[in-house]
Design a protein around this motif. Structure first.
Motif, mmCIF file in Angstrom:
data_model
loop_
_atom_site.group_PDB
_atom_site.id
_atom_site.type_symbol
_atom_site.label_atom_id
_atom_site.label_comp_id
_atom_site.label_asym_id
_atom_site.label_seq_id
_atom_site.Cartn_x
_atom_site.Cartn_y
_atom_site.Cartn_z
ATOM 1 N N LYS A 7 -1.081 23.525 11.726
ATOM 2 C CA LYS A 7 -1.484 22.197 12.205
ATOM 3 C C LYS A 7 -0.921 21.071 11.343
ATOM 4 O O LYS A 7 -1.340 19.912 11.475
ATOM 5 C CB LYS A 7 -3.010 22.101 12.188
ATOM 6 C CG LYS A 7 -3.696 22.949 13.224
ATOM 7 C CD LYS A 7 -5.166 22.599 13.242
ATOM 8 C CE LYS A 7 -5.933 23.478 14.183
ATOM 9 N NZ LYS A 7 -7.302 23.707 13.701
ATOM 10 N N THR A 8 -0.010 21.407 10.439
ATOM 11 C CA THR A 8 0.479 20.407 9.479
ATOM 12 C C THR A 8 0.994 19.136 10.164
ATOM 13 O O THR A 8 0.551 18.026 9.856
ATOM 14 C CB THR A 8 1.591 21.022 8.600
ATOM 15 O OG1 THR A 8 1.022 22.136 7.914
ATOM 16 C CG2 THR A 8 2.114 20.026 7.572
ATOM 17 N N PHE A 9 1.907 19.276 11.100
ATOM 18 C CA PHE A 9 2.500 18.087 11.731
ATOM 19 C C PHE A 9 1.468 17.310 12.539
ATOM 20 O O PHE A 9 1.470 16.082 12.564
ATOM 21 C CB PHE A 9 3.682 18.468 12.630
ATOM 22 C CG PHE A 9 4.820 19.076 11.854
ATOM 23 C CD1 PHE A 9 5.337 18.445 10.735
ATOM 24 C CD2 PHE A 9 5.365 20.298 12.231
ATOM 25 C CE1 PHE A 9 6.373 19.006 10.003
ATOM 26 C CE2 PHE A 9 6.404 20.869 11.512
ATOM 27 C CZ PHE A 9 6.899 20.225 10.399
ATOM 28 N N CYS A 10 0.608 18.061 13.171
ATOM 29 C CA CYS A 10 -0.418 17.430 13.999
ATOM 30 C C CYS A 10 -1.354 16.584 13.123
ATOM 31 O O CYS A 10 -1.650 15.421 13.440
ATOM 32 C CB CYS A 10 -1.143 18.562 14.728
ATOM 33 S SG CYS A 10 -2.651 18.111 15.458
ATOM 34 N N PRO A 43 0.803 -1.219 0.000
ATOM 35 C CA PRO A 43 0.000 0.000 0.000
ATOM 36 C C PRO A 43 0.840 1.277 0.000
ATOM 37 O O PRO A 43 1.953 1.295 0.543
ATOM 38 C CB PRO A 43 -0.809 -0.083 1.297
ATOM 39 C CG PRO A 43 -0.327 -1.254 2.049
ATOM 40 C CD PRO A 43 0.809 -1.888 1.318
ATOM 41 N N ILE A 44 0.290 2.296 -0.612
ATOM 42 C CA ILE A 44 0.867 3.646 -0.515
ATOM 43 C C ILE A 44 -0.172 4.466 0.245
ATOM 44 O O ILE A 44 -1.249 4.761 -0.281
ATOM 45 C CB ILE A 44 1.094 4.276 -1.908
ATOM 46 C CG1 ILE A 44 2.027 3.398 -2.747
ATOM 47 C CG2 ILE A 44 1.655 5.695 -1.775
ATOM 48 C CD1 ILE A 44 2.270 3.921 -4.167
ATOM 49 N N LEU A 45 0.117 4.771 1.479
ATOM 50 C CA LEU A 45 -0.835 5.534 2.296
ATOM 51 C C LEU A 45 -0.588 7.028 2.091
ATOM 52 O O LEU A 45 0.521 7.519 2.307
ATOM 53 C CB LEU A 45 -0.661 5.180 3.779
ATOM 54 C CG LEU A 45 -1.561 5.961 4.754
ATOM 55 C CD1 LEU A 45 -3.041 5.631 4.546
ATOM 56 C CD2 LEU A 45 -1.167 5.691 6.208
ATOM 57 N N CYS A 46 -1.636 7.733 1.651
ATOM 58 C CA CYS A 46 -1.497 9.173 1.403
ATOM 59 C C CYS A 46 -1.849 9.972 2.646
ATOM 60 O O CYS A 46 -2.795 9.631 3.377
ATOM 61 C CB CYS A 46 -2.433 9.610 0.285
ATOM 62 S SG CYS A 46 -2.116 8.774 -1.273
ATOM 63 N N CYS A 47 -1.111 11.020 2.872
ATOM 64 C CA CYS A 47 -1.423 11.928 3.960
ATOM 65 C C CYS A 47 -1.114 13.351 3.501
ATOM 66 O O CYS A 47 -0.403 13.543 2.513
ATOM 67 C CB CYS A 47 -0.623 11.575 5.208
ATOM 68 S SG CYS A 47 1.153 11.725 4.998
ATOM 69 N N GLY A 48 -1.646 14.314 4.203
ATOM 70 C CA GLY A 48 -1.368 15.700 3.819
ATOM 71 C C GLY A 48 -2.390 16.649 4.402
ATOM 72 O O GLY A 48 -3.517 16.260 4.705
ATOM 73 N N GLU A 80 10.838 19.224 2.573
ATOM 74 C CA GLU A 80 11.923 18.656 3.385
ATOM 75 C C GLU A 80 11.520 18.512 4.853
ATOM 76 O O GLU A 80 11.754 17.467 5.465
ATOM 77 C CB GLU A 80 13.187 19.517 3.265
ATOM 78 C CG GLU A 80 14.355 18.871 3.972
ATOM 79 C CD GLU A 80 15.682 19.603 3.758
ATOM 80 O OE1 GLU A 80 15.737 20.498 2.891
ATOM 81 O OE2 GLU A 80 16.640 19.265 4.462
ATOM 82 N N VAL A 81 10.907 19.531 5.405
ATOM 83 C CA VAL A 81 10.583 19.421 6.836
ATOM 84 C C VAL A 81 9.513 18.368 7.090
ATOM 85 O O VAL A 81 9.585 17.629 8.082
ATOM 86 C CB VAL A 81 10.147 20.771 7.487
ATOM 87 C CG1 VAL A 81 11.317 21.700 7.673
ATOM 88 C CG2 VAL A 81 9.029 21.437 6.754
ATOM 89 N N VAL A 82 8.557 18.268 6.184
ATOM 90 C CA VAL A 82 7.502 17.274 6.416
ATOM 91 C C VAL A 82 8.048 15.851 6.210
ATOM 92 O O VAL A 82 7.764 14.951 7.004
ATOM 93 C CB VAL A 82 6.261 17.534 5.528
ATOM 94 C CG1 VAL A 82 5.229 16.430 5.721
ATOM 95 C CG2 VAL A 82 5.640 18.886 5.856
ATOM 96 N N HIS A 83 8.837 15.660 5.179
ATOM 97 C CA HIS A 83 9.394 14.317 4.951
ATOM 98 C C HIS A 83 10.299 13.885 6.106
ATOM 99 O O HIS A 83 10.283 12.732 6.526
ATOM 100 C CB HIS A 83 10.150 14.259 3.618
ATOM 101 C CG HIS A 83 9.224 14.036 2.458
ATOM 102 N ND1 HIS A 83 9.381 13.016 1.548
ATOM 103 C CD2 HIS A 83 8.113 14.701 2.101
ATOM 104 C CE1 HIS A 83 8.384 13.068 0.665
ATOM 105 N NE2 HIS A 83 7.620 14.089 0.969
ATOM 106 N N SER A 84 11.056 14.820 6.593
ATOM 107 C CA SER A 84 11.930 14.488 7.705
ATOM 108 C C SER A 84 11.074 14.140 8.938
ATOM 109 O O SER A 84 11.360 13.175 9.660
ATOM 110 C CB SER A 84 12.860 15.681 7.934
ATOM 111 O OG SER A 84 13.225 15.757 9.253
#
Ligand code: PGA
Length: 260
Positions: free
Chosen positions: A142-145, A127-132, A186-190
């Motif tokens: 609230k991105t990280f949350c 599976p490829i689980l999508c998030c965002g 970059e920050v979200v992938h990390s």
């Protein structure tokens, strides 16, 4: 093969009839045959009804294919749903789960995504689980949350040694013609890689984190070069042969496919 293979995934959404899909993958196979691309994994996601034609045309090919959605039960009285077992039988290697269009247009919740994750993994699909996050959620910081919640719920009870991928797809970048910036990605992938590690999910070889949202031939080199980006999920630009081939042939100094 060892090391991470960069994933180049084409999500066709509700486009390409069986015959159009067949012609497309035939030309894609032809267009890609000159070069070996061991460090890149190329996968297309046709609509359900076009999968058999794609499977037939891609027999003995390195190009993989998968489905854009799946149901969590394997069989039964569920009118209109498609079992993971049926996808597996058609030779699908992958399935996309929780794309933002499924979440917003069809009411898919994190709990539904989790059921689909578990049954896909049990069936042997990757599976490829999508998030965002939405633009509003980003504005409210609230991105990280949001992403943490989507991962927490979506990966509930998923075995730590499971093989799957996460697609970070900011909702505001999908189909908008405006991808996220290298810094934003970059920050979200990390964050996602660290989250996975902290929870105990195995290695990067088993779980890649790919980016999606207005990837084009013009920006792919820049996006793939971002640290912690293990591939791309491409919508609109995967529908045209030339542009998809250019994306597959992204240029990356010091190829990312090499072992870390
Ligand atoms: P896009 O779609 O490339 O057209 O923005 C990406 C996706 O929805 O996966």
């Amino acid at each position: 093969m060892s090391g991470i293979r960069t994933l180049i995934a084409g999500n066709w959404k509700s486009n390409k009839s069986a015959e159009e899909a067949r012609a497309f993958v035939k030309a894609l196979r032809e267009g890609l045959k000159e070069k070996k691309r061991d460090e890149r994994e190329i996968v297309v996601f046709p609509p359900f009804t076009s999968i058999p034609a794609v499977a037939d045309e891609l027999r003995n090919s390195e190009i993989g294919y998968g489905a854009q959605n799946v149901f969590w039960e394997t069989a039964g009285a569920f009118t209109g749903e498609v079992s993971p077992v049926f996808l597996k039988e058609l030779g699908c290697r992958y399935v996309i789960i929780g794309h933002s269009e499924r979440r917003t247009l069809f009411g898919e919740t994190d709990e539904i995504c989790n059921r689909k994750m578990l049954s896909s993994l049990r069936t042997g699909l990757r599976p490829i689980l999508c998030c965002g996050e939405t633009w509003e959620q980003r504005r409210e910081e609230k991105t990280f949350c949001i992403i943490g919640e989507q991962l927490n719920a979506g990966l509930h009870q998923v075995p730590f040694d499971a093989e799957f991928d996460i697609a970070y797809e900011p909702v505001w970048a999908i189909g908008s013609g405006k991808s996220a910036t290298a810094e934003q990605i970059e920050v979200v992938h990390s964050y996602i890689h660290q989250w996975l590690q902290r929870k105990g999910f195995a290695s990067r070889e088993r779980v890649r984190v790919i980016y999606g949202g207005s990837v084009t031939p013009e920006n792919v080199d820049r996006l793939i070069a971002v640290p912690d980006v293990d591939g791309v999920l491409v919508g609109r630009a995967s529908l045209k042969l030339e542009s998809f081939i250019r994306i597959v042939d992204f240029c990356c100094p010091g190829e990312k496919g090499a072992s870390p």
